[in-house]
Scaffold this active site. Structure first.
Site, mmCIF file in Angstrom:
data_model
loop_
_atom_site.group_PDB
_atom_site.id
_atom_site.type_symbol
_atom_site.label_atom_id
_atom_site.label_comp_id
_atom_site.label_asym_id
_atom_site.label_seq_id
_atom_site.Cartn_x
_atom_site.Cartn_y
_atom_site.Cartn_z
ATOM 1 N N LEU A 134 -34.245 -9.919 59.482
ATOM 2 C CA LEU A 134 -35.176 -8.978 60.130
ATOM 3 C C LEU A 134 -36.333 -8.597 59.209
ATOM 4 O O LEU A 134 -36.135 -8.278 58.043
ATOM 5 C CB LEU A 134 -34.430 -7.708 60.565
ATOM 6 C CG LEU A 134 -33.306 -7.920 61.578
ATOM 7 C CD1 LEU A 134 -32.702 -6.573 61.989
ATOM 8 C CD2 LEU A 134 -33.787 -8.684 62.810
ATOM 9 N N GLY B 17 -42.158 -7.640 61.672
ATOM 10 C CA GLY B 17 -42.505 -8.127 63.014
ATOM 11 C C GLY B 17 -41.378 -7.799 63.992
ATOM 12 O O GLY B 17 -41.609 -7.267 65.083
ATOM 13 N N HIS B 18 -40.127 -8.092 63.589
ATOM 14 C CA HIS B 18 -38.975 -7.735 64.428
ATOM 15 C C HIS B 18 -38.943 -6.224 64.662
ATOM 16 O O HIS B 18 -38.631 -5.753 65.761
ATOM 17 C CB HIS B 18 -37.656 -8.113 63.738
ATOM 18 C CG HIS B 18 -37.451 -9.578 63.526
ATOM 19 N ND1 HIS B 18 -37.208 -10.121 62.280
ATOM 20 C CD2 HIS B 18 -37.430 -10.621 64.394
ATOM 21 C CE1 HIS B 18 -37.038 -11.430 62.403
ATOM 22 N NE2 HIS B 18 -37.171 -11.761 63.667
HETATM 23 P P1 AMP Z 1 -36.959 -14.839 65.453
HETATM 24 O O1 AMP Z 1 -35.840 -14.087 64.832
HETATM 25 O O2 AMP Z 1 -37.843 -15.535 64.466
HETATM 26 O O3 AMP Z 1 -36.552 -15.691 66.616
HETATM 27 O O4 AMP Z 1 -37.908 -13.722 66.078
HETATM 28 C C1 AMP Z 1 -37.430 -12.805 67.035
HETATM 29 C C2 AMP Z 1 -38.585 -12.279 67.842
HETATM 30 O O5 AMP Z 1 -39.529 -11.646 66.967
HETATM 31 C C3 AMP Z 1 -39.345 -13.395 68.565
HETATM 32 O O6 AMP Z 1 -39.660 -12.958 69.877
HETATM 33 C C4 AMP Z 1 -40.584 -13.571 67.721
HETATM 34 O O7 AMP Z 1 -41.696 -14.043 68.453
HETATM 35 C C5 AMP Z 1 -40.826 -12.148 67.231
HETATM 36 N N1 AMP Z 1 -41.644 -12.147 66.005
HETATM 37 C C6 AMP Z 1 -41.472 -12.943 64.921
HETATM 38 N N2 AMP Z 1 -42.430 -12.694 63.997
HETATM 39 C C7 AMP Z 1 -43.225 -11.728 64.516
HETATM 40 C C8 AMP Z 1 -44.391 -11.032 64.049
HETATM 41 N N3 AMP Z 1 -44.934 -11.297 62.857
HETATM 42 N N4 AMP Z 1 -44.945 -10.083 64.853
HETATM 43 C C9 AMP Z 1 -44.396 -9.809 66.075
HETATM 44 N N5 AMP Z 1 -43.300 -10.423 66.564
HETATM 45 C C10 AMP Z 1 -42.715 -11.369 65.809
#
Ligand code: AMP
Length: 316
Positions: A33, A36-37
């Site tokens: 995490l 962004g998360h």
């Molecule tokens: P992941 O764990 O990489 O699958 O990400 C989980 C969610 O967080 C996905 O919907 C991603 O698009 C979103 N996400 C990842 N990085 C960012 C970021 N920098 N800003 C906003 N949302 C993000």
């Protein structure tokens, strides 16, 4: 904060929450995490009574090497989730999500289905095959073979399959996804409309660090030098955006300028770069509406993506 591994227990807990008339906001993650998360979690908290996240590193979504090397630390994730006042972390085992797959290695042949014919327009659910993935979602050709999905179409089948399972278990009112993964957001939005009309999918703009680099779980793997190189991709995107805002409408010219900036960095290798229509995700020759500038790239062997959405029409 509750942490539940069992799908049945999670469903029961969710049913209790819903019986009290509470709205559930859900953020699916792979773990590791970052801020962004956390932005997604914050939005979910603001717009719902209860916030649920899932932490599940989906083996379907990775080549074996990348699966094993994925940077995540559940102990740290728990601390972050607690700070964000998450009500429930759904943290299933692989067995819980894929009860019919016996060995980790059984996931990876799925990724050789690269050119498997998919329905042009409709989602298709492949039923359970013994010792295999049950309820595998095949995303329509139209949606899979866009952007860098052309290079790894199976990735979106994998992502839709796991989100379909998570939606069934957790039955949220709202589900939050990042615009950073724009193709995933488009596919999951459509998948929810098809199978879960009661769930509203909400896209959240990309959050960046102070220097402009988009937060990503893989950023922790970057050395200072690699981080500086990765940042040049963001600079190239901003440069492209500026050209467009100054009136350049030829995709070819904008892409050439962006590539030049990126290729000047010897640590960077472009995996995929394009300018596509925001709605259809198809490449455009002329830029005169809402478009997405998209780059998938390697910094040494670390794969990252970055994207900018430009809405010319809305801004006029
Ligand atoms: P992941 O764990 O990489 O699958 O990400 C989980 C969610 O967080 C996905 O919907 C991603 O698009 C979103 N996400 C990842 N990085 C960012 C970021 N920098 N800003 C906003 N949302 C993000």
């Amino acid at each position: 904060m509750k942490i539940i591994e069992s799908a049945l227990k999670a469903s029961t807990y969710i049913a209790e929450i819903k019986a009290k008339g509470k709205k559930i906001g859900f953020v699916p993650t792979l773990g590791g995490l970052h801020k962004g998360h956390q932005l997604l979690m914050q939005k979910a908290r603001e717009q719902n009574d209860v916030t649920v996240i899932s932490i599940f590193l989906n083996p379907m979504q990775f080549r074996k090497k990348h699966f094993i090397e994925y940077p995540s630390d559940f102990e740290l994730d728990k601390v972050i989730a607690k700070k964000k006042r998450i009500t429930l972390i759904f943290h299933p085992t692989i067995k819980e999500m894929f009860p019919f797959v016996r060995y980790l290695d059984d996931f990876f042949p799925f990724q050789n289905d690269e050119f498997k014919a998919r329905d042009p327009e409709r989602f298709v659910i492949e039923p359970k095959v013994q010792n295999s993935i049950d309820e595998l979602i095949r995303v329509p050709n139209e949606m899979v073979y866009q952007l860098d999905g052309k290079l790894h179409p199976w990735f979106f089948d994998a992502s839709a399959t796991i989100v379909h399972k998570l939606f069934k278990i957790l039955q949220p009112d709202h589900a939050y996804f990042g615009e950073k993964d724009i193709q995933q957001l488009a596919i999951i939005t459509k998948m929810a409309e098809t199978y879960f009309p009661a769930i509203k999918v909400i896209g959240i703009p990309t959050l960046r660090d102070a220097d402009g680099l988009a937060f990503s779980s893989r950023n922790v793997k970057l050395s200072d030098k690699q981080r500086q190189s990765a940042l040049k991709v963001y600079h190239a995107l901003k440069y492209g955006e500026n050209l467009i805002r100054k009136g350049e409408s030829e995709t070819r010219i904008v892409l050439t300028a962006m590539k030049k900036i990126i290729m000047a960095q010897h640590l960077l290798e472009i995996d995929y770069i394009d300018i596509v229509d925001k709605k259809s995700l198809k490449p455009v020759n002329q830029i005169n509406n809402a478009v997405i500038l998209y780059v998938a790239f390697f910094v040494n062997s670390i794969r990252l993506t970055d994207t900018l959405i430009i809405n010319l029409m809305n801004e006029k």
